[in-house]
Design a protein around this motif. Structure first.
Motif, PDB file in Angstrom:
ATOM      1  N   LEU A  56      -2.503  -3.037   4.694  1.00 61.06           N
ATOM      2  CA  LEU A  56      -1.066  -2.791   4.501  1.00 61.06           C
ATOM      3  C   LEU A  56      -0.825  -1.717   3.441  1.00 61.06           C
ATOM      4  CD1 LEU A  56       0.341  -6.409   4.756  1.00 61.06           C
ATOM      5  CD2 LEU A  56       0.891  -4.488   6.261  1.00 61.06           C
ATOM      6  N   ARG A  57      -1.538  -1.805   2.322  1.00 61.64           N
ATOM      7  CA  ARG A  57      -1.383  -0.784   1.268  1.00 61.64           C
ATOM      8  C   ARG A  57      -1.712   0.606   1.806  1.00 61.64           C
ATOM      9  NH1 ARG A  57      -3.338  -4.570  -2.341  1.00 61.64           N
ATOM     10  NH2 ARG A  57      -5.465  -3.888  -2.040  1.00 61.64           N
ATOM     11  N   ASP A  58      -2.772   0.690   2.608  1.00 58.77           N
ATOM     12  CA  ASP A  58      -3.174   1.973   3.183  1.00 58.77           C
ATOM     13  C   ASP A  58      -2.093   2.544   4.101  1.00 58.77           C
ATOM     14  OD1 ASP A  58      -5.204   4.044   3.634  1.00 58.77           O
ATOM     15  OD2 ASP A  58      -5.271   3.226   5.688  1.00 58.77           O
ATOM     16  N   GLN A  59      -1.272   1.682   4.663  1.00 60.12           N
ATOM     17  CA  GLN A  59      -0.186   2.108   5.554  1.00 60.12           C
ATOM     18  C   GLN A  59       1.159   2.080   4.825  1.00 60.12           C
ATOM     19  OE1 GLN A  59      -0.661   3.361   8.633  1.00 60.12           O
ATOM     20  NE2 GLN A  59      -2.843   3.150   8.239  1.00 60.12           N
ATOM     21  N   ASP A  60       1.148   2.176   3.498  1.00 61.58           N
ATOM     22  CA  ASP A  60       2.358   2.159   2.663  1.00 61.58           C
ATOM     23  C   ASP A  60       3.213   0.921   2.926  1.00 61.58           C
ATOM     24  OD1 ASP A  60       1.730   4.586   1.399  1.00 61.58           O
ATOM     25  OD2 ASP A  60       2.660   5.730   3.026  1.00 61.58           O
ATOM     26  N   ASN A  61       2.543  -0.202   3.231  1.00 62.72           N
ATOM     27  CA  ASN A  61       3.217  -1.479   3.506  1.00 62.72           C
ATOM     28  C   ASN A  61       4.228  -1.382   4.640  1.00 62.72           C
ATOM     29  OD1 ASN A  61       1.887  -3.198   1.581  1.00 62.72           O
ATOM     30  ND2 ASN A  61       2.934  -1.992   0.025  1.00 62.72           N
ATOM     31  N   ARG A  62       3.964  -0.499   5.590  1.00 66.97           N
ATOM     32  CA  ARG A  62       4.872  -0.311   6.728  1.00 66.97           C
ATOM     33  C   ARG A  62       4.197  -0.798   8.002  1.00 66.97           C
ATOM     34  NH1 ARG A  62       7.571   5.275   6.738  1.00 66.97           N
ATOM     35  NH2 ARG A  62       8.681   4.219   8.418  1.00 66.97           N
ATOM     36  N   LEU A  63       4.727  -1.887   8.523  1.00 69.10           N
ATOM     37  CA  LEU A  63       4.198  -2.435   9.770  1.00 69.10           C
ATOM     38  C   LEU A  63       4.365  -1.456  10.922  1.00 69.10           C
ATOM     39  CD1 LEU A  63       5.416  -6.130   9.492  1.00 69.10           C
ATOM     40  CD2 LEU A  63       3.084  -5.280   9.253  1.00 69.10           C
TER      41      LEU A  63
END
Length: 159
Positions: A56-63
């Motif tokens: 999630l952090r790697d994806q800026d917490n964006r689902l």
């Protein structure tokens, strides 16, 4: 074992995702806890919750960014996430999108661009390429059919 790695079994019952969902409802879980349930297990030295938090952090917490990743991209980018876990996650996202589409009106009426947007968003939101769709309407602006005429690249599609 590294003292910073907490396995699910090491957590209190109230902090375990499945037990927490049973007690408080699925909506009480964080995104990382939901991912942990889908993934099922971590890897040596990293709990499934830690793995989920890192992704999630790697994806800026964006689902939404996670949902756009292909199965191959997901399994090749993250150690501990193979094809089976990637497919499980893709299936969960697809079910969510289909559920959202089911909530739409059964006999929808398209009276403007906002109505068309609401109808097509679930089909198009995760695509990383262009598609051209035609909505066939009756004289009363009721949907008869949806038809994808073409799919193209990231900036255009031929019609």
């Amino acid at each position: 074992m590294d003292s910073t790695v907490l396995r699910i079994h090491d957590l209190n019952d109230d902090d375990r995702p499945r037990e927490k969902a049973l007690k408080l409802g699925i909506q009480s879980l964080s995104n990382a806890e939901l991912l942990a349930i889908i993934f099922g297990g971590g890897l040596p030295g990293k709990s499934v919750i830690q793995l989920s938090q890192e992704i999630l952090r790697d994806q800026d917490n964006r689902l939404s960014r996670l949902a756009k990743m292909s199965i191959h991209e997901m399994s090749s980018k993250y150690k501990g996430i193979g094809p089976a876990k990637s497919i499980s996650l893709a299936a969960a996202f697809e079910l969510g999108i289909r559920c959202q589409a089911d909530f739409a009106e059964e006999d929808p009426r398209i009276c403007g661009s906002q109505d068309a947007y609401k109808m097509m968003f679930p089909h198009l939101c995760r695509l990383n390429y262009e598609e051209f769709w035609v909505l066939h309407l009756s004289h009363a602006n009721r949907l008869i059919a949806k038809e994808c005429l073409s799919g193209g690249g990231t900036a255009s599609t031929l019609v």
